[in-house]
Motif scaffolding. Structure first.
Motif, PDB file in Angstrom:
ATOM      1  N   LYS A   5      31.085  39.652  48.500  1.00  0.00           N
ATOM      2  CA  LYS A   5      29.979  39.028  47.660  1.00  0.00           C
ATOM      3  C   LYS A   5      30.428  39.809  45.986  1.00  0.00           C
ATOM      4  N   PHE A   6      29.731  39.042  45.005  1.00  0.00           N
ATOM      5  CA  PHE A   6      29.848  39.376  43.649  1.00  0.00           C
ATOM      6  C   PHE A   6      28.595  38.924  42.557  1.00  0.00           C
ATOM      7  N   LYS A   7      28.092  39.561  41.728  1.00  0.00           N
ATOM      8  CA  LYS A   7      27.140  39.063  40.651  1.00  0.00           C
ATOM      9  C   LYS A   7      28.073  38.152  39.855  1.00  0.00           C
ATOM     10  N   ALA A   8      28.297  37.259  39.592  1.00  0.00           N
ATOM     11  CA  ALA A   8      28.825  36.072  38.528  1.00  0.00           C
ATOM     12  C   ALA A   8      28.121  35.965  37.560  1.00  0.00           C
ATOM     13  N   LEU A  12      38.023  38.167  24.936  1.00  0.00           N
ATOM     14  CA  LEU A  12      37.395  36.960  24.680  1.00  0.00           C
ATOM     15  C   LEU A  12      36.472  38.090  26.070  1.00  0.00           C
ATOM     16  N   VAL A  13      35.594  38.724  26.186  1.00  0.00           N
ATOM     17  CA  VAL A  13      34.467  39.053  27.020  1.00  0.00           C
ATOM     18  C   VAL A  13      32.417  39.146  26.854  1.00  0.00           C
ATOM     19  N   GLY A  14      32.576  39.193  27.675  1.00  0.00           N
ATOM     20  CA  GLY A  14      30.817  39.083  27.717  1.00  0.00           C
ATOM     21  C   GLY A  14      30.588  37.786  27.695  1.00  0.00           C
ATOM     22  N   PRO A  15      29.583  37.241  26.451  1.00  0.00           N
ATOM     23  CA  PRO A  15      29.138  35.806  26.042  1.00  0.00           C
ATOM     24  C   PRO A  15      30.169  35.275  25.342  1.00  0.00           C
ATOM     25  N   ALA A  16      31.041  35.917  25.020  1.00  0.00           N
ATOM     26  CA  ALA A  16      32.645  34.747  23.905  1.00  0.00           C
ATOM     27  C   ALA A  16      33.051  34.400  25.571  1.00  0.00           C
ATOM     28  N   ALA A  17      33.910  35.325  26.563  1.00  0.00           N
ATOM     29  CA  ALA A  17      34.150  35.105  27.546  1.00  0.00           C
ATOM     30  C   ALA A  17      32.982  33.121  27.700  1.00  0.00           C
ATOM     31  N   THR A  18      32.050  33.798  28.568  1.00  0.00           N
ATOM     32  CA  THR A  18      30.841  32.612  29.049  1.00  0.00           C
ATOM     33  C   THR A  18      31.123  31.451  28.331  1.00  0.00           C
ATOM     34  N   ALA A  19      30.874  31.091  26.902  1.00  0.00           N
ATOM     35  CA  ALA A  19      31.340  30.174  25.498  1.00  0.00           C
ATOM     36  C   ALA A  19      32.204  29.614  26.044  1.00  0.00           C
ATOM     37  N   LEU A  20      33.682  30.212  25.767  1.00  0.00           N
ATOM     38  CA  LEU A  20      34.692  29.646  26.743  1.00  0.00           C
ATOM     39  C   LEU A  20      34.251  28.182  27.591  1.00  0.00           C
ATOM     40  N   LEU A  38      33.619  34.476  36.155  1.00  0.00           N
ATOM     41  CA  LEU A  38      34.088  36.337  36.939  1.00  0.00           C
ATOM     42  C   LEU A  38      34.489  36.973  35.574  1.00  0.00           C
ATOM     43  N   PRO A  39      33.067  37.595  35.784  1.00  0.00           N
ATOM     44  CA  PRO A  39      33.279  39.357  34.562  1.00  0.00           C
ATOM     45  C   PRO A  39      34.448  39.873  34.435  1.00  0.00           C
ATOM     46  N   ALA A  40      34.771  40.266  33.339  1.00  0.00           N
ATOM     47  CA  ALA A  40      35.982  41.100  33.169  1.00  0.00           C
ATOM     48  C   ALA A  40      35.633  42.698  33.890  1.00  0.00           C
ATOM     49  N   THR A  41      36.763  43.175  34.481  1.00  0.00           N
ATOM     50  CA  THR A  41      36.898  44.486  35.168  1.00  0.00           C
ATOM     51  C   THR A  41      37.578  45.056  34.102  1.00  0.00           C
ATOM     52  N   SER A  42      38.250  46.570  35.005  1.00  0.00           N
ATOM     53  CA  SER A  42      39.184  47.636  34.273  1.00  0.00           C
ATOM     54  C   SER A  42      40.695  46.936  34.540  1.00  0.00           C
ATOM     55  N   ALA A  43      40.988  46.338  35.722  1.00  0.00           N
ATOM     56  CA  ALA A  43      41.972  45.968  36.399  1.00  0.00           C
ATOM     57  C   ALA A  43      42.555  44.072  35.489  1.00  0.00           C
ATOM     58  N   GLN A  44      41.318  43.164  35.212  1.00  0.00           N
ATOM     59  CA  GLN A  44      41.657  42.130  34.721  1.00  0.00           C
ATOM     60  C   GLN A  44      40.536  41.745  33.629  1.00  0.00           C
ATOM     61  N   PRO A  45      41.250  40.618  33.298  1.00  0.00           N
ATOM     62  CA  PRO A  45      40.368  39.951  32.788  1.00  0.00           C
ATOM     63  C   PRO A  45      39.079  38.933  33.298  1.00  0.00           C
ATOM     64  N   ALA A  46      38.496  38.646  32.538  1.00  0.00           N
ATOM     65  CA  ALA A  46      37.127  37.743  32.572  1.00  0.00           C
ATOM     66  C   ALA A  46      37.956  36.714  33.113  1.00  0.00           C
ATOM     67  N   VAL A  47      37.458  35.055  34.443  1.00  0.00           N
ATOM     68  CA  VAL A  47      38.086  34.852  35.395  1.00  0.00           C
ATOM     69  C   VAL A  47      36.813  33.552  35.259  1.00  0.00           C
ATOM     70  N   MET A  48      37.805  32.118  34.693  1.00  0.00           N
ATOM     71  CA  MET A  48      37.125  30.890  34.816  1.00  0.00           C
ATOM     72  C   MET A  48      37.571  30.293  35.883  1.00  0.00           C
ATOM     73  N   GLN A  49      36.784  29.945  36.813  1.00  0.00           N
ATOM     74  CA  GLN A  49      37.274  29.289  37.842  1.00  0.00           C
ATOM     75  C   GLN A  49      35.554  27.924  38.148  1.00  0.00           C
ATOM     76  N   ALA A  50      36.084  26.491  38.469  1.00  0.00           N
ATOM     77  CA  ALA A  50      35.363  25.223  38.419  1.00  0.00           C
ATOM     78  C   ALA A  50      35.592  24.747  39.599  1.00  0.00           C
ATOM     79  N   LEU A  51      34.533  24.313  40.351  1.00  0.00           N
ATOM     80  CA  LEU A  51      34.198  23.681  41.961  1.00  0.00           C
ATOM     81  C   LEU A  51      34.199  22.202  40.944  1.00  0.00           C
ATOM     82  N   CYS A  52      34.955  21.224  41.098  1.00  0.00           N
ATOM     83  CA  CYS A  52      35.181  19.914  41.135  1.00  0.00           C
ATOM     84  C   CYS A  52      34.895  19.084  42.566  1.00  0.00           C
ATOM     85  N   THR A  53      34.121  18.084  41.980  1.00  0.00           N
ATOM     86  CA  THR A  53      33.319  16.659  43.101  1.00  0.00           C
ATOM     87  C   THR A  53      34.820  16.074  42.316  1.00  0.00           C
TER      88      THR A  53
END
Length: 221
Positions: free
Chosen positions: A47-50, A99-107, A128-143
């Motif tokens: 469980k995580f907060k996107a 790119l972090v925070g809103p900038a990552a989300t905008a991309l 997924l927000p950036a952490t100290s161990a990794q950058p933010a991640v974009m993931q898209a589940l597409c029909t």
């Protein structure tokens, strides 16, 4: 492979009924939140907060019957009758460290809309927000099917058979779509990095000479 290439590499995985016991479990794991379908709760493995979690439709398409996760994914199940049918494609890429925070989300949102428009399909976008161990991640589940105001239609161009591709006038191999989408992800990433660098330059320059209007993004700095 350069650091930039590694950071902008877009990966895709086909989600087939033969390999994944339940698309609903895939969705719960994708967004890190429980999914309730017909009184059955699918609990995510983690469980995580996107930073962002939304369905994106192709431009100009509105379909209330598919407008929530609880409606969309049962409709996906119903649209596919084969035991080995592909139910979705999962696209994933790290967002550049700068790119972090809103900038990552905008991309991620811009690419999510590009993906929805390119395939004429619905995209469940999660950032997924950036952490100290990794950058933010974009993931898209597409029909895998095109979406219209009345629901699902034909398979989208990434999921056609060779015969269907010939009939609809697409290149024989779906690698052409993969190449196009990877190029789009790299370009959109580069554009957002360029906007960030323009903003940083404007802030630095403005500190010693009053307010500066960035022509790149239109924000008063």
């Amino acid at each position: 492979m350069s650091q930039t290439e590694r950071m902008t590499l877009l990966r895709v995985q086909r989600i087939s009924r033969s390999k994944f016991p339940s698309i609903y479990q895939v969705v719960a794991d994708h967004c890190g939140q429980p999914l309730v379908i017909e009184k059955t709760t699918y609990t995510p493995k983690q469980k995580f907060k996107a930073a962002h979690d939304a369905l994106i439709f192709p431009a100009g398409v509105s379909c209330p019957a598919l407008a929530t996760r609880g409606r969309l994914w049962p409709a996906v199940e119903a649209a596919e009758s084969r035991s080995d049918a592909n139910l979705a494609t999962h696209w994933k890429a790290p967002i550049p460290n700068e790119l972090v925070g809103p900038a990552a989300t905008a991309l991620a949102i811009e690419f999510g809309q590009y993906l929805a428009d390119y395939l004429a399909s619905i995209v469940h976008l999660v950032v997924l927000p950036a952490t100290s161990a990794q950058p933010a991640v974009m993931q898209a589940l597409c029909t895998t099917r095109e979406a219209g105001p009345d629901g699902f239609g034909l398979k989208n161009r990434f999921n056609l058979s060779v015969a269907q591709r010939r009939k609809r006038g697409f290149p024989i191999s779906p690698r052409s779509e993969l190449t196009d989408l990877r190029a789009a992800w790299a370009k959109i990433s580069a554009d957002h990095l360029g906007q960030r660098n323009t903003s940083l330059t404007a802030v630095s320059w403005g500190q010693g000479s009053g307010a500066y209007q960035s022509r790149q993004n239109g924000h008063q700095l």
